[in-house]
Scaffold this motif. Structure first.
Motif, PDB file in Angstrom:
ATOM      1  N   GLY A 115       0.895  -1.068   0.012  1.00 24.81           N
ATOM      2  CA  GLY A 115       0.073   0.128   0.032  1.00 24.81           C
ATOM      3  C   GLY A 115       0.861   1.176   0.084  1.00 24.81           C
ATOM      4  N   VAL A 116       1.705   1.221   0.559  1.00 23.99           N
ATOM      5  CA  VAL A 116       2.678   2.438   0.850  1.00 23.99           C
ATOM      6  C   VAL A 116       4.407   1.914   0.670  1.00 23.99           C
ATOM      7  CG1 VAL A 116       3.881   4.260   2.052  1.00 23.99           C
ATOM      8  CG2 VAL A 116       1.136   3.528   2.315  1.00 23.99           C
ATOM      9  N   LEU A 117       5.094   2.674  -0.074  1.00 23.52           N
ATOM     10  CA  LEU A 117       6.728   3.019  -0.077  1.00 23.52           C
ATOM     11  C   LEU A 117       6.982   4.012   0.668  1.00 23.52           C
ATOM     12  CD1 LEU A 117       9.512   1.617  -0.797  1.00 23.52           C
ATOM     13  CD2 LEU A 117       8.857   2.909  -3.104  1.00 23.52           C
ATOM     14  N   TYR A 118       7.804   3.788   1.709  1.00 26.41           N
ATOM     15  CA  TYR A 118       8.424   4.672   2.469  1.00 26.41           C
ATOM     16  C   TYR A 118       9.903   4.684   3.037  1.00 26.41           C
ATOM     17  CZ  TYR A 118       7.896   1.989   6.701  1.00 26.41           C
ATOM     18  OH  TYR A 118       8.104   0.943   7.786  1.00 26.41           O
ATOM     19  N   TRP A 119      10.543   5.798   3.247  1.00 22.64           N
ATOM     20  CA  TRP A 119      11.943   5.923   3.775  1.00 22.64           C
ATOM     21  C   TRP A 119      11.981   6.977   4.742  1.00 22.64           C
ATOM     22  CZ3 TRP A 119      10.334   6.342  -1.293  1.00 22.64           C
ATOM     23  CH2 TRP A 119      10.760   7.538  -2.047  1.00 22.64           C
ATOM     24  N   GLN A 120      13.220   7.119   4.991  1.00 25.34           N
ATOM     25  CA  GLN A 120      13.875   8.340   5.802  1.00 25.34           C
ATOM     26  C   GLN A 120      15.019   8.694   5.670  1.00 25.34           C
ATOM     27  OE1 GLN A 120      12.669   6.805   9.709  1.00 25.34           O
ATOM     28  NE2 GLN A 120      14.748   5.704   9.905  1.00 25.34           N
ATOM     29  N   THR A 121      15.333   9.885   6.159  1.00 25.03           N
ATOM     30  CA  THR A 121      16.869  10.297   5.756  1.00 25.03           C
ATOM     31  C   THR A 121      17.378  11.477   6.775  1.00 25.03           C
ATOM     32  OG1 THR A 121      18.481  10.857   4.330  1.00 25.03           O
ATOM     33  CG2 THR A 121      16.646  12.230   4.183  1.00 25.03           C
ATOM     34  N   GLU A 122      18.464  11.677   7.017  1.00 25.82           N
ATOM     35  CA  GLU A 122      18.768  12.476   8.067  1.00 25.82           C
ATOM     36  C   GLU A 122      18.454  13.859   7.509  1.00 25.82           C
ATOM     37  OE1 GLU A 122      21.123  12.155  10.969  1.00 25.82           O
ATOM     38  OE2 GLU A 122      21.430   9.926  10.824  1.00 25.82           O
ATOM     39  N   GLU A 123      18.257  14.904   8.354  1.00 22.46           N
ATOM     40  CA  GLU A 123      17.959  16.158   8.243  1.00 22.46           C
ATOM     41  C   GLU A 123      19.084  16.897   7.144  1.00 22.46           C
ATOM     42  OE1 GLU A 123      15.593  19.152  10.251  1.00 22.46           O
ATOM     43  OE2 GLU A 123      15.844  17.601  11.815  1.00 22.46           O
ATOM     44  N   PHE A 124      20.281  16.326   7.547  1.00 19.71           N
ATOM     45  CA  PHE A 124      21.563  16.984   6.814  1.00 19.71           C
ATOM     46  C   PHE A 124      21.809  16.680   5.579  1.00 19.71           C
ATOM     47  CE2 PHE A 124      23.609  13.177   8.325  1.00 19.71           C
ATOM     48  CZ  PHE A 124      24.473  12.843   7.387  1.00 19.71           C
ATOM     49  N   ASN A 125      21.050  15.499   5.174  1.00 18.98           N
ATOM     50  CA  ASN A 125      21.461  14.968   3.703  1.00 18.98           C
ATOM     51  C   ASN A 125      20.534  15.689   2.783  1.00 18.98           C
ATOM     52  OD1 ASN A 125      22.074  13.387   1.658  1.00 18.98           O
ATOM     53  ND2 ASN A 125      21.214  11.258   2.685  1.00 18.98           N
ATOM     54  N   GLY A 126      20.919  16.839   2.716  1.00 19.11           N
ATOM     55  CA  GLY A 126      20.181  17.887   1.414  1.00 19.11           C
ATOM     56  C   GLY A 126      20.232  17.194   0.036  1.00 19.11           C
ATOM     57  N   THR A 127      21.259  16.729  -0.443  1.00 20.10           N
ATOM     58  CA  THR A 127      21.165  16.201  -1.664  1.00 20.10           C
ATOM     59  C   THR A 127      20.313  15.093  -1.989  1.00 20.10           C
ATOM     60  OG1 THR A 127      23.681  16.490  -1.777  1.00 20.10           O
ATOM     61  CG2 THR A 127      22.801  14.953  -3.591  1.00 20.10           C
ATOM     62  N   ALA A 128      20.284  14.179  -1.172  1.00 16.34           N
ATOM     63  CA  ALA A 128      19.109  13.147  -0.853  1.00 16.34           C
ATOM     64  C   ALA A 128      17.765  13.718  -1.018  1.00 16.34           C
ATOM     65  CB  ALA A 128      19.457  11.951  -0.247  1.00 16.34           C
ATOM     66  N   ARG A 129      17.592  14.461  -0.137  1.00 18.63           N
ATOM     67  CA  ARG A 129      16.382  15.268   0.150  1.00 18.63           C
ATOM     68  C   ARG A 129      15.733  15.908  -1.096  1.00 18.63           C
ATOM     69  NH1 ARG A 129      16.253  18.541   5.441  1.00 18.63           N
ATOM     70  NH2 ARG A 129      14.290  18.711   4.790  1.00 18.63           N
TER      71      ARG A 129
END
Length: 148
Positions: free
Chosen positions: A115-129
């Motif tokens: 139903g959902v694909l999700y993930w997280q990243t650290e706030e500092f990871n601007g390139t990935a964000r």
């Protein structure tokens, strides 16, 4: 980069996978005992285990990895896929490999009926964000941890 191939991790590819895994950990300034790396690898190549992985290849060079798992959910019948680890070698960044790895997991998730694909990243990871903001909707949730 039409010569990039994304395919599931194979048991004989540990030598190519491990530098990506260790690069991912180093990016986040984390270390794990060698036994955890061994255990992670064994789960990745065990077809009975829910953790799965893909590697992006250019010829015989491994450029990136993604590791994910389908888990049950109380909010839908198909479960959700958690994209736990995504890493592209620094020299291969900017070539849409991360986007292609996410797209591959998206298709796999659909095929699994998630139903959902999700993930997280650290706030500092601007390139990935910046990438994540283009390919997904940012969730309004705040995460809390209890280290055990």
């Amino acid at each position: 980069m039409s010569d990039i191939v994304i395919r599931p991790v194979a048991a004989q590819e540990r030598r190519q996978w491990e530098p990506l895994w260790l690069g991912y950990l180093a990016f986040y300034e984390k270390t794990v005992p060698e036994a955890v790396t061994d255990f992670t690898w064994q789960r990745l190549v065990d077809p009975a285990h829910p953790i799965e992985g893909l590697i992006a290849w250019q010829g015989d060079v491994a450029l990136g990895l993604v590791q994910y798992l389908l888990h049950p959910s109380t909010w839908n019948r198909g479960g959700n896929v958690y994209l736990q680890d995504l890493f592209v070698q620094s020299q291969a960044r900017g070539k849409r490999i991360g986007r292609r790895l996410i797209a591959a997991v998206t298709e796999i998730s659909r095929a699994k009926g998630a139903g959902v694909l999700y993930w997280q990243t650290e706030e500092f990871n601007g390139t990935a964000r910046r990438l994540y903001e283009r390919v997904a909707k940012r969730a309004p949730f705040v995460r809390y941890n209890i280290e055990l």
